[in-house]
Design an enzyme around this catalytic site. Structure first.
Site, PDB file in Angstrom:
ATOM      1  N   ASP A 205       0.796  -1.192   0.001  1.00  0.00           N
ATOM      2  CA  ASP A 205       0.066  -0.016  -0.083  1.00  0.00           C
ATOM      3  C   ASP A 205       0.740   1.305   0.027  1.00  0.00           C
ATOM      4  O   ASP A 205       2.166   1.250   0.119  1.00  0.00           O
ATOM      5  CB  ASP A 205      -0.999   0.104   1.436  1.00  0.00           C
ATOM      6  N   SER A 206       0.466   2.512  -0.234  1.00  0.00           N
ATOM      7  CA  SER A 206       0.984   3.529   0.019  1.00  0.00           C
ATOM      8  C   SER A 206       1.625   3.979   1.301  1.00  0.00           C
ATOM      9  O   SER A 206       2.469   4.607   1.739  1.00  0.00           O
ATOM     10  CB  SER A 206       0.334   4.884  -0.372  1.00  0.00           C
TER      11      SER A 206
ATOM     12  N   CYS B  16      -4.265  -1.543  -1.773  1.00  0.00           N
ATOM     13  CA  CYS B  16      -4.393   0.095  -2.154  1.00  0.00           C
ATOM     14  C   CYS B  16      -5.287   0.246  -3.450  1.00  0.00           C
ATOM     15  O   CYS B  16      -5.263  -0.466  -4.559  1.00  0.00           O
ATOM     16  CB  CYS B  16      -3.032   0.574  -2.410  1.00  0.00           C
TER      17      CYS B  16
ATOM     18  N   GLU C 205      -3.331   7.879   8.749  1.00  0.00           N
ATOM     19  CA  GLU C 205      -2.172   7.940   8.865  1.00  0.00           C
ATOM     20  C   GLU C 205      -1.607   8.479  10.419  1.00  0.00           C
ATOM     21  O   GLU C 205      -0.769   7.985  10.617  1.00  0.00           O
ATOM     22  CB  GLU C 205      -1.065   8.699   7.717  1.00  0.00           C
TER      23      GLU C 205
ATOM     24  N   CYS D  30     -10.954   2.894  -0.139  1.00  0.00           N
ATOM     25  CA  CYS D  30      -9.573   3.044   0.340  1.00  0.00           C
ATOM     26  C   CYS D  30      -9.250   2.336   1.543  1.00  0.00           C
ATOM     27  O   CYS D  30      -9.898   2.199   2.340  1.00  0.00           O
ATOM     28  CB  CYS D  30      -9.290   4.793   0.462  1.00  0.00           C
TER      29      CYS D  30
ATOM     30  N   HIS E 167      -7.228   2.797   3.699  1.00  0.00           N
ATOM     31  CA  HIS E 167      -7.330   3.479   4.965  1.00  0.00           C
ATOM     32  C   HIS E 167      -8.208   3.789   5.750  1.00  0.00           C
ATOM     33  O   HIS E 167      -8.493   4.012   6.862  1.00  0.00           O
ATOM     34  CB  HIS E 167      -6.430   4.973   4.530  1.00  0.00           C
TER      35      HIS E 167
HETATM   36  N1  DGL Z   1      -4.735   3.374   1.000  1.00  0.00           N
HETATM   37  C1  DGL Z   1      -4.858   3.951  -0.500  1.00  0.00           C
HETATM   38  C2  DGL Z   1      -6.011   3.382  -1.305  1.00  0.00           C
HETATM   39  O1  DGL Z   1      -6.733   2.285  -1.033  1.00  0.00           O
HETATM   40  C3  DGL Z   1      -4.399   5.179  -0.834  1.00  0.00           C
HETATM   41  C4  DGL Z   1      -4.027   6.324  -0.010  1.00  0.00           C
HETATM   42  C5  DGL Z   1      -3.395   7.406  -0.662  1.00  0.00           C
HETATM   43  O2  DGL Z   1      -2.111   6.946  -0.561  1.00  0.00           O
HETATM   44  O3  DGL Z   1      -3.849   8.331  -1.044  1.00  0.00           O
HETATM   45  O4  DGL Z   1      -6.295   3.781  -2.366  1.00  0.00           O
END
Ligand code: DGL
Length: 270
Positions: free
Chosen positions: A10-11, A73, A152, A184, A186
């Site tokens: 993931d990011s 992600c 985050e 997302c 997150h």
């Molecule tokens: N967690 C990521 C997603 O599912 C992206 C978050 C990001 O880096 O903008 O899209």
């Protein structure tokens, strides 16, 4: 039997919500996780940039001899899944198809909300997949970039998240959806405040469990599940050390892990 690790990336910390489901379904598997904390967020960057980042991480994970890769992600899935699957032999799974399938099973009124990064919303990947599954479904989508920084920062149940949710979710609420995709990885970390704003009548869909299940079914069908008597080893890499990663592991996984910093430069395509 295949005791090689599963690679997940993931990011940042969002993919931990997928790690959690992989651990719950396949506790015996070794996992190598990569969080691209140096280049986060992905959601505001052009697709081509995210594809290049995703490919570097894929090469890093292949170098670590993973047997499969889960792109944990949505933004990276939208930007790179077909490309990577075409180019590399290792089977690679994304989160978008699983999320759309879950939403299609969940909705009764065929009105689905999507919250995601701007990149995922712009890609139209969820809308296309849902239309393929059931043409009656209408999607109301909203990019929620601030949620990524909040997650985050470990603000999982902070009043600021609820205030932001009230603003971000207005249009989706007005559309009368009965299902909301947390598009997302997150966002499941913020599920409590989001759910409070949406109310009881709306089911939140987290694609993580269905994604982990897909990977498990695949490994099982290919006789590639790990067999060991202990639980698997979990190794975490980040591209830049952050203060919050270990704390977020504690929140997402109930256990704190210390990540190692990995240098991706040798994995970039020259
Ligand atoms: N967690 C990521 C997603 O599912 C992206 C978050 C990001 O880096 O903008 O899209």
């Amino acid at each position: 039997m295949d005791n090689r690790p599963i690679g997940i990336f993931d990011s940042g910390v969002g993919g931990l919500t997928v790690v959690k489901q992989v651990i719950s379904l396949m506790p015996q598997e070794d996992i190598i996780y990569f969080g691209d904390t140096a280049r986060l967020p992905y959601g505001t960057k052009p697709q081509e940039t995210v594809r290049i980042f995703s490919e570097e991480i894929t090469r890093f994970l292949i170098h670590h001899d993973v047997k499969t890769i889960l792109i944990a992600c949505n933004t990276a899935t939208a930007a790179s899944l077909p490309y990577l699957n075409e180019k590399y032999d290792v089977p690679i799974f994304g989160v978008i198809a699983s999320g759309a399938e879950e939403a299609q099973k969940t909705t009764k009124n065929h009105r689905v909300g999507l919250i995601a990064t701007e990149g995922t919303v712009r890609s139209g990947a969820y809308v296309r997949k849902l239309a393929q599954l059931d043409e009656r479904i209408t999607v109301t989508a909203q990019g929620c970039p601030l949620f990524v920084s909040m997650a985050e920062a470990g603000w999982v149940d902070n009043p600021a998240v609820e205030e932001a949710a009230k603003i971000y979710l207005k249009e989706i609420q007005a559309a009368g959806v009965d299902t909301l995709i947390l598009g997302c990885t997150h966002f499941p970390l913020l599920a409590k405040p989001i759910s409070r704003v949406m109310g009881d009548g709306v089911t939140l869909v987290d694609p993580a469990l269905a994604t982990a299940q897909k990977a498990k079914d695949y490994l099982k069908a290919h006789n590639a599940l790990a067999v060991r008597e202990t639980t698997g080893r979990r190794t975490f890499y980040v591209s830049a050390m952050t203060d919050d990663f270990s704390h977020l592991c504690q929140i997402a996984l109930g256990q704190s892990y210390k990540p190692e910093v990995a240098d991706l430069s040798q994995f970039s395509q020259k």
